[in-house]
Design a protein around this motif. Sequence first.
Motif, PDB file in Angstrom:
ATOM      1  N   THR A 129       0.836  -1.193   0.000  1.00  0.00           N
ATOM      2  CA  THR A 129       0.000   0.000   0.000  1.00  0.00           C
ATOM      3  C   THR A 129       0.881   1.258   0.000  1.00  0.00           C
ATOM      4  OG1 THR A 129      -1.537  -1.264   1.344  1.00  0.00           O
ATOM      5  CG2 THR A 129      -1.898   1.121   1.240  1.00  0.00           C
ATOM      6  N   ILE A 130       0.505   2.232  -0.828  1.00  0.00           N
ATOM      7  CA  ILE A 130       1.155   3.549  -0.735  1.00  0.00           C
ATOM      8  C   ILE A 130       0.087   4.574  -0.384  1.00  0.00           C
ATOM      9  CG2 ILE A 130       3.079   3.014  -2.282  1.00  0.00           C
ATOM     10  CD1 ILE A 130       1.662   4.480  -4.512  1.00  0.00           C
ATOM     11  N   GLY A 131       0.519   5.768  -0.077  1.00  0.00           N
ATOM     12  CA  GLY A 131      -0.418   6.808   0.352  1.00  0.00           C
ATOM     13  C   GLY A 131      -1.374   7.200  -0.768  1.00  0.00           C
ATOM     14  N   HIS A 132      -2.566   7.613  -0.392  1.00  0.00           N
ATOM     15  CA  HIS A 132      -3.585   7.978  -1.388  1.00  0.00           C
ATOM     16  C   HIS A 132      -3.277   9.320  -2.035  1.00  0.00           C
ATOM     17  CE1 HIS A 132      -4.781   9.517   2.485  1.00  0.00           C
ATOM     18  NE2 HIS A 132      -5.573  10.389   1.920  1.00  0.00           N
ATOM     19  N   ASP A 181       0.132   9.996  -2.641  1.00  0.00           N
ATOM     20  CA  ASP A 181       1.473   9.750  -3.183  1.00  0.00           C
ATOM     21  C   ASP A 181       1.443  10.007  -4.693  1.00  0.00           C
ATOM     22  OD1 ASP A 181       3.793   8.248  -4.282  1.00  0.00           O
ATOM     23  OD2 ASP A 181       3.972   7.448  -2.256  1.00  0.00           O
ATOM     24  N   PRO A 182       2.445  10.737  -5.231  1.00  0.00           N
ATOM     25  CA  PRO A 182       2.434  10.992  -6.680  1.00  0.00           C
ATOM     26  C   PRO A 182       2.308   9.711  -7.508  1.00  0.00           C
ATOM     27  CG  PRO A 182       4.182  12.245  -5.614  1.00  0.00           C
ATOM     28  CD  PRO A 182       3.573  11.377  -4.546  1.00  0.00           C
ATOM     29  N   GLN A 183       2.867   8.621  -7.028  1.00  0.00           N
ATOM     30  CA  GLN A 183       2.742   7.359  -7.770  1.00  0.00           C
ATOM     31  C   GLN A 183       1.296   6.881  -7.803  1.00  0.00           C
ATOM     32  OE1 GLN A 183       5.257   4.081  -7.073  1.00  0.00           O
ATOM     33  NE2 GLN A 183       7.152   5.206  -7.412  1.00  0.00           N
ATOM     34  N   TYR A 210      -7.467  16.523  -0.867  1.00  0.00           N
ATOM     35  CA  TYR A 210      -7.851  15.353  -0.098  1.00  0.00           C
ATOM     36  C   TYR A 210      -9.363  15.347   0.075  1.00  0.00           C
ATOM     37  CZ  TYR A 210      -8.943  12.883   4.234  1.00  0.00           C
ATOM     38  OH  TYR A 210      -9.531  12.089   5.181  1.00  0.00           O
ATOM     39  N   HIS A 211      -9.970  14.228  -0.223  1.00  0.00           N
ATOM     40  CA  HIS A 211     -11.405  14.082   0.063  1.00  0.00           C
ATOM     41  C   HIS A 211     -11.600  12.947   1.075  1.00  0.00           C
ATOM     42  CE1 HIS A 211     -15.576  12.556  -0.897  1.00  0.00           C
ATOM     43  NE2 HIS A 211     -15.806  13.783  -0.528  1.00  0.00           N
ATOM     44  N   HIS A 212     -11.371  11.723   0.633  1.00  0.00           N
ATOM     45  CA  HIS A 212     -11.403  10.600   1.552  1.00  0.00           C
ATOM     46  C   HIS A 212     -10.185   9.735   1.231  1.00  0.00           C
ATOM     47  CE1 HIS A 212     -13.215   9.051  -2.144  1.00  0.00           C
ATOM     48  NE2 HIS A 212     -12.743   7.891  -1.768  1.00  0.00           N
ATOM     49  N   THR A 213      -9.916   8.754   2.065  1.00  0.00           N
ATOM     50  CA  THR A 213      -8.785   7.864   1.799  1.00  0.00           C
ATOM     51  C   THR A 213      -9.229   6.799   0.808  1.00  0.00           C
ATOM     52  OG1 THR A 213      -7.959   8.270   4.023  1.00  0.00           O
ATOM     53  CG2 THR A 213      -7.069   6.353   2.863  1.00  0.00           C
ATOM     54  N   ALA A 214      -8.676   6.872  -0.384  1.00  0.00           N
ATOM     55  CA  ALA A 214      -9.072   5.935  -1.429  1.00  0.00           C
ATOM     56  C   ALA A 214      -8.675   4.506  -1.038  1.00  0.00           C
ATOM     57  CB  ALA A 214      -8.402   6.311  -2.749  1.00  0.00           C
ATOM     58  N   PRO A 215      -9.445   3.515  -1.492  1.00  0.00           N
ATOM     59  CA  PRO A 215      -9.082   2.119  -1.246  1.00  0.00           C
ATOM     60  C   PRO A 215      -7.946   1.717  -2.179  1.00  0.00           C
ATOM     61  CG  PRO A 215     -11.168   2.243  -2.443  1.00  0.00           C
ATOM     62  CD  PRO A 215     -10.724   3.657  -2.214  1.00  0.00           C
ATOM     63  N   VAL A 216      -6.746   2.094  -1.779  1.00  0.00           N
ATOM     64  CA  VAL A 216      -5.555   2.034  -2.638  1.00  0.00           C
ATOM     65  C   VAL A 216      -5.379   0.660  -3.286  1.00  0.00           C
ATOM     66  CG1 VAL A 216      -3.031   2.179  -2.590  1.00  0.00           C
ATOM     67  CG2 VAL A 216      -4.416   3.872  -1.350  1.00  0.00           C
ATOM     68  N   ASN A 217      -5.430  -0.398  -2.472  1.00  0.00           N
ATOM     69  CA  ASN A 217      -5.159  -1.726  -3.023  1.00  0.00           C
ATOM     70  C   ASN A 217      -6.241  -2.171  -4.004  1.00  0.00           C
ATOM     71  OD1 ASN A 217      -3.639  -1.465  -0.411  1.00  0.00           O
ATOM     72  ND2 ASN A 217      -2.747  -3.358  -1.232  1.00  0.00           N
ATOM     73  N   ARG A 249       6.923   1.881   0.167  1.00  0.00           N
ATOM     74  CA  ARG A 249       7.059   3.029   1.056  1.00  0.00           C
ATOM     75  C   ARG A 249       6.959   2.596   2.513  1.00  0.00           C
ATOM     76  NH1 ARG A 249       8.391   6.612  -3.117  1.00  0.00           N
ATOM     77  NH2 ARG A 249       6.537   7.420  -4.168  1.00  0.00           N
ATOM     78  N   LEU A 281       5.060   3.988   5.606  1.00  0.00           N
ATOM     79  CA  LEU A 281       3.928   4.918   5.722  1.00  0.00           C
ATOM     80  C   LEU A 281       3.805   5.444   7.144  1.00  0.00           C
ATOM     81  CD1 LEU A 281       1.307   3.024   3.518  1.00  0.00           C
ATOM     82  CD2 LEU A 281       2.850   4.883   2.862  1.00  0.00           C
ATOM     83  N   PRO A 320      -3.142   5.966   4.934  1.00  0.00           N
ATOM     84  CA  PRO A 320      -2.957   4.599   5.407  1.00  0.00           C
ATOM     85  C   PRO A 320      -1.593   4.405   6.063  1.00  0.00           C
ATOM     86  CG  PRO A 320      -2.731   4.698   3.006  1.00  0.00           C
ATOM     87  CD  PRO A 320      -3.227   6.033   3.469  1.00  0.00           C
ATOM     88  N   ILE A 379       1.298  -1.754   6.390  1.00  0.00           N
ATOM     89  CA  ILE A 379       0.467  -2.956   6.483  1.00  0.00           C
ATOM     90  C   ILE A 379       1.361  -4.173   6.600  1.00  0.00           C
ATOM     91  CG2 ILE A 379      -1.161  -4.381   5.167  1.00  0.00           C
ATOM     92  CD1 ILE A 379      -2.281  -1.751   4.076  1.00  0.00           C
ATOM     93  N   SER A 408     -15.155   7.863   5.968  1.00  0.00           N
ATOM     94  CA  SER A 408     -16.125   8.934   5.707  1.00  0.00           C
ATOM     95  C   SER A 408     -17.525   8.356   5.574  1.00  0.00           C
ATOM     96  CB  SER A 408     -15.804   9.664   4.401  1.00  0.00           C
ATOM     97  OG  SER A 408     -14.440   9.812   4.227  1.00  0.00           O
ATOM     98  N   ARG A 444     -16.239  18.046   9.305  1.00  0.00           N
ATOM     99  CA  ARG A 444     -16.900  17.129   8.383  1.00  0.00           C
ATOM    100  C   ARG A 444     -18.204  16.609   9.003  1.00  0.00           C
ATOM    101  NH1 ARG A 444     -13.245  12.743   5.403  1.00  0.00           N
ATOM    102  NH2 ARG A 444     -12.167  14.669   4.820  1.00  0.00           N
ATOM    103  N   PRO A 465      -6.968   0.484   3.299  1.00  0.00           N
ATOM    104  CA  PRO A 465      -8.069   1.443   3.371  1.00  0.00           C
ATOM    105  C   PRO A 465      -9.282   0.928   2.605  1.00  0.00           C
ATOM    106  CG  PRO A 465      -6.291   2.280   1.941  1.00  0.00           C
ATOM    107  CD  PRO A 465      -5.813   0.992   2.537  1.00  0.00           C
ATOM    108  N   GLY A 466     -10.470   1.339   3.052  1.00  0.00           N
ATOM    109  CA  GLY A 466     -11.674   1.005   2.315  1.00  0.00           C
ATOM    110  C   GLY A 466     -12.810   0.455   3.154  1.00  0.00           C
ATOM    111  N   LEU A 482      10.233  11.287   0.791  1.00  0.00           N
ATOM    112  CA  LEU A 482       9.530  10.297  -0.028  1.00  0.00           C
ATOM    113  C   LEU A 482      10.450   9.720  -1.100  1.00  0.00           C
ATOM    114  CD1 LEU A 482       6.618   9.096  -0.251  1.00  0.00           C
ATOM    115  CD2 LEU A 482       6.232  10.714  -2.119  1.00  0.00           C
ATOM    116  N   GLU A 507       6.963   8.214   3.845  1.00  0.00           N
ATOM    117  CA  GLU A 507       5.864   9.181   3.785  1.00  0.00           C
ATOM    118  C   GLU A 507       5.543   9.709   5.176  1.00  0.00           C
ATOM    119  OE1 GLU A 507       2.072   8.993   1.294  1.00  0.00           O
ATOM    120  OE2 GLU A 507       1.261   8.442   3.252  1.00  0.00           O
TER     121      GLU A 507
END
Lengths: 377, 377
Positions: free
Chosen positions: A30-33, A35-37, A249-256, B8, B10, B15, B18, B68, B96, B201-202, B328, B334
């Motif tokens: 997992t990387i940050g939501h 993260d540029p990648q 930033y809105h919410h933490t995306a489900p990265v995986n 990374r 984290l 996130p 993990i 959220s 929020r 996340p998710g 990073l 991160e």
Amino acid sequence: MSDYPAVRTLMGPGPSDIHPRVLQALARPTIGHLDPQFVALMDKVKVLLRYAFKTENPLTMAVSAPGSAGMETCFTNLMEPGDKVLVCINGVFGKRMLENVTRLGGIPVVLEFPWGEAVDPAKVEQALKADSEIAIVAFVHAETSTGVCSDPKPIADLARQHDCLTIVDTVTGLGGIELDVDGWGLDAVYSGSQKCLSCVPGLSPVTFNDRAIAKIKARTHPVPSWFLDLTLVMDYWLDSEGTGGKRAYHHTAPVNSIYALHESLVMLKNEGLENSWQRHAAMHQKLAQGLEALGLELIVDSSIRLPQLNLVKIPEGIDDAAFRKQLLEKYNLEIGAGLGAFAGKAWRIGLMGYAAREENIQLCLGAIKETLAEMRS
Amino acid sequence: MSDYPAVRTLMGPGPSDIHPRVLQALARPTIGHLDPQFVALMDKVKVLLRYAFKTENPLTMAVSAPGSAGMETCFTNLMEPGDKVLVCINGVFGKRMLENVTRLGGIPVVLEFPWGEAVDPAKVEQALKADSEIAIVAFVHAETSTGVCSDPKPIADLARQHDCLTIVDTVTGLGGIELDVDGWGLDAVYSGSQKCLSCVPGLSPVTFNDRAIAKIKARTHPVPSWFLDLTLVMDYWLDSEGTGGKRAYHHTAPVNSIYALHESLVMLKNEGLENSWQRHAAMHQKLAQGLEALGLELIVDSSIRLPQLNLVKIPEGIDDAAFRKQLLEKYNLEIGAGLGAFAGKAWRIGLMGYAAREENIQLCLGAIKETLAEMRS
């Protein structure tokens, strides 16, 4: 490691079989939501989803929740309290659209069709002519509860003629049958990750055209959901597209899950969208012939049949639950139960995504044949 | 295989890192969301979540979407249009909550506290005494934007004395600091999978007690979200608990994410909840000492500091974005940017779940030391 699940062959109404490449992608670190990648990966997912939907809509992305949330994203953003919505119902998921309309304060105009039949554009035209206040036409392209395909183009043409927006459910359609969002002029469309895309469940690909966005921007009531408010989600998914730059930033995306969706879309692109449709059609033909050779009856007329979801009449004297249990326990094969009007009367055999392949058909036909013989003996 | 992401470390606001075991669990073959094996796994997840939340609440489960959506599940089910809600705001996530209240037609009574400070129960008491119509008290236990811990027990006591329900955000709290849902009498509580549980996340773990359920059952307006309507979700998560029996289909659960959540909860149980809290506290002490030895200042007073999220003042003359970019790119580390009142003024260094370990502290302190020296030279 605890509780390793059985390895099943998934030929129900979804989730469908998932290619090992997709599962491997899912398990990447997992990387940050932000993260540029990851932002760059989101850009790729958008481009690939546009390919799958056949659209140039910039607002094409994956809602961070299952298909039901994709449905809700459409209604909660496009419809305001007091809006009149023509809801075409020919199965469970049309009914769910109606639930969305009434809960959100819309005024539904319901057009019901018998389960197992398609939405009839002539009836849609009548309804639109009879009520000039209708603002939105909602219907299901691929009805997962009945295995019926309705033809979106004539319905969308009528909607536009009557100055209405369309909200289209193609949860089970995307990647499995012809879909041409731009060519057909569909305004708001939602799907699911776990059907013909062969990805894990939990994401809902959606796309919105400029007409849909204009309706959202003209709203006079706030969207009653912060999580699904597209004006906020857009800032996260769309800002500075292609630059890999920072996003709101809105919410933490489900990265995986996004890793997995990306991989499944890469595989779809590699196969070719039209080839994927063709594969689903060919595997359906083979399955249908095999089932008929076993004396089984497909319920839906072949002219409106979804190749990826086959409703099979449960033969007289066969215990529905016991039959499916045997398939699951003896062959690790999941097929679906009937829903709603078809509960206890039909099985739903899915040929979705990675599940639509030769070896699955052999397994399915063989297991059904053997189990029917055992139960009848 | 395409586009393998960087590996990374984290240490931002989530996130978080993990554990490989959780990623392996995530990638197990998908089974159907109504498969008896999956239903049995859901039962285990509920039991483990009750352990983590310290509750006996039957309605303890994971919402199939990020934190959220967990927040929205609480407000959309517990609050009806016209309900008066005391919203305590001491950071982004309190704001929020306010967004939720206003969008859903509630009447907010706002109690603001300076960023970096905790919610003051005395002020809550004043507000409750001043307005007897308040029906719900909403506050954040662990404010991810400021690194501040507010004490839930006195606030919950006051709420109950004034016949109010509590809605509590512990997205960043669960598993990282003391939390005692039943002991403190919290009514509706939501969290996230990607913080101190070290899961992907998710998902949003939530728990509701009988008082909360009674409020939901007494509603006079339908819940304006079909996807988040707990009376429907309950049928899927709670029916025939422990029997492995059939459940009502609601939506397609994110099966693989539930595998991951289960594994992360098994690991939490194996470590022991109190041991996990203790580890977060100990790692925080070590990090804080190391940061102070580098001449850096922690913003939040130690009496209300979240061990798992450390707000560090950005030293004069250091370029915030360039510094984080260097961490990073050079160290694959991160850390988080400041949010809201702390944007550009603070870094947020997370020590959440699997990230709260000795090797991460060494990496973090070393990378910060070297980067500060380079930027100052």
